[in-house]
Scaffold this motif. Structure first.
Motif, PDB file in Angstrom:
ATOM      1  N   PRO A 190     -17.476  35.630 -70.667  1.00 41.75           N
ATOM      2  CA  PRO A 190     -17.891  34.764 -69.562  1.00 41.75           C
ATOM      3  C   PRO A 190     -18.369  35.568 -68.357  1.00 41.75           C
ATOM      4  O   PRO A 190     -17.785  36.598 -68.021  1.00 41.75           O
ATOM      5  CB  PRO A 190     -16.599  33.996 -69.222  1.00 41.75           C
ATOM      6  N   THR A 195     -18.683  34.426 -64.773  1.00 43.60           N
ATOM      7  CA  THR A 195     -18.381  33.278 -63.919  1.00 43.60           C
ATOM      8  C   THR A 195     -19.425  33.105 -62.823  1.00 43.60           C
ATOM      9  O   THR A 195     -19.917  31.997 -62.599  1.00 43.60           O
ATOM     10  CB  THR A 195     -16.982  33.451 -63.301  1.00 43.60           C
ATOM     11  N   GLN A 196     -19.764  34.194 -62.156  1.00 43.27           N
ATOM     12  CA  GLN A 196     -20.718  34.103 -61.054  1.00 43.27           C
ATOM     13  C   GLN A 196     -22.113  33.686 -61.548  1.00 43.27           C
ATOM     14  O   GLN A 196     -22.847  32.986 -60.860  1.00 43.27           O
ATOM     15  CB  GLN A 196     -20.803  35.431 -60.318  1.00 43.27           C
ATOM     16  N   TYR A 242     -22.221  32.340 -70.548  1.00 42.18           N
ATOM     17  CA  TYR A 242     -21.474  33.172 -71.494  1.00 42.18           C
ATOM     18  C   TYR A 242     -22.482  34.080 -72.180  1.00 42.18           C
ATOM     19  O   TYR A 242     -23.536  33.608 -72.617  1.00 42.18           O
ATOM     20  CB  TYR A 242     -20.792  32.316 -72.568  1.00 42.18           C
ATOM     21  N   ARG A 295     -22.530  31.847 -64.252  1.00 41.59           N
ATOM     22  CA  ARG A 295     -22.380  30.530 -64.900  1.00 41.59           C
ATOM     23  C   ARG A 295     -22.867  30.532 -66.344  1.00 41.59           C
ATOM     24  O   ARG A 295     -23.435  29.555 -66.825  1.00 41.59           O
ATOM     25  CB  ARG A 295     -23.091  29.421 -64.102  1.00 41.59           C
ATOM     26  N   ARG A 313     -23.090  27.457 -69.163  1.00 41.59           N
ATOM     27  CA  ARG A 313     -21.767  26.868 -69.383  1.00 41.59           C
ATOM     28  C   ARG A 313     -21.721  25.364 -69.084  1.00 41.59           C
ATOM     29  O   ARG A 313     -20.677  24.735 -69.256  1.00 41.59           O
ATOM     30  CB  ARG A 313     -20.723  27.594 -68.540  1.00 41.59           C
TER      31      ARG A 313
END
Ligand code: FES
Length: 163
Positions: free
Chosen positions: A63, A65-66, A70, A68, A84
């Motif tokens: 992932p 995250t920042q 995968y 968004r 995501r």
């Protein structure tokens, strides 16, 4: 009234002029910020440097995250960046490593590791982002999610193998 004395009218004219100039400068700043690019490299909406291709294990889902997304490295070594965001109503879809699939917490849509729908109501596979690999570095362009009716081997990007 002497020559050096400022009349009330002159003072008010100067004060109003200064206030008007200040308002003009502020408005100009707002207009400039509106038209300036909001996308910053390395953040969602821009190109994200994911790292060296050989640091991602085959069959892994990482992932970002920042960003968004995968970053998926398929069993054959190909790379795929999956948005995501669920294609049903937009919930964030987590990867479930125990089940080896993405499962949406909102209405239970499930997706294969390549984003293919295996359980509706999601109407289509997870969107993907363009991936490039240059000099062994994986880069993901999160500017435009790419919608798909079905997944395809053509979605995968491979690192060049050293001769
Ligand atoms: S938002 Fe994901 S299944 Fe509805």
């Amino acid at each position: 009234m002497t020559e050096n004395t400022l009349s009330r009218r002159d003072f008010l004219n100067i004060a109003w002029g200064a206030a008007g100039a200040l308002a003009l400068v502020e408005t100009g700043g707002v207009v400039l910020s509106f038209f300036s690019p909001r996308v910053v490299e390395g953040e969602f909406g821009g190109v994200i440097d994911a790292g060296a291709a050989d640091t991602f294990a085959v069959g892994s889902v990482t992932p970002f995250t920042q960003g968004r997304f995968y970053l998926v490295r398929m069993p054959d070594g190909g790379f795929l960046a999956l948005y995501r965001k669920c294609t049903h109503l937009g919930c964030v879809v987590p990867w479930n490593p125990a089940e080896g699939r993405f499962v949406c917490p909102c209405h239970a849509s499930a997706f294969e590791i390549d984003g293919q729908v295996i359980n509706p109501p999601a109407p289509r596979p997870l969107d993907r982002f363009a991936v490039t690999i240059v000099d062994g570095i994986v880069r993901v362009d999160t500017g435009t999610p790419i919608q798909r009716d079905r997944t395809s081997p053509d979605d995968l990007v491979y690192a060049e193998v050293a001769p």
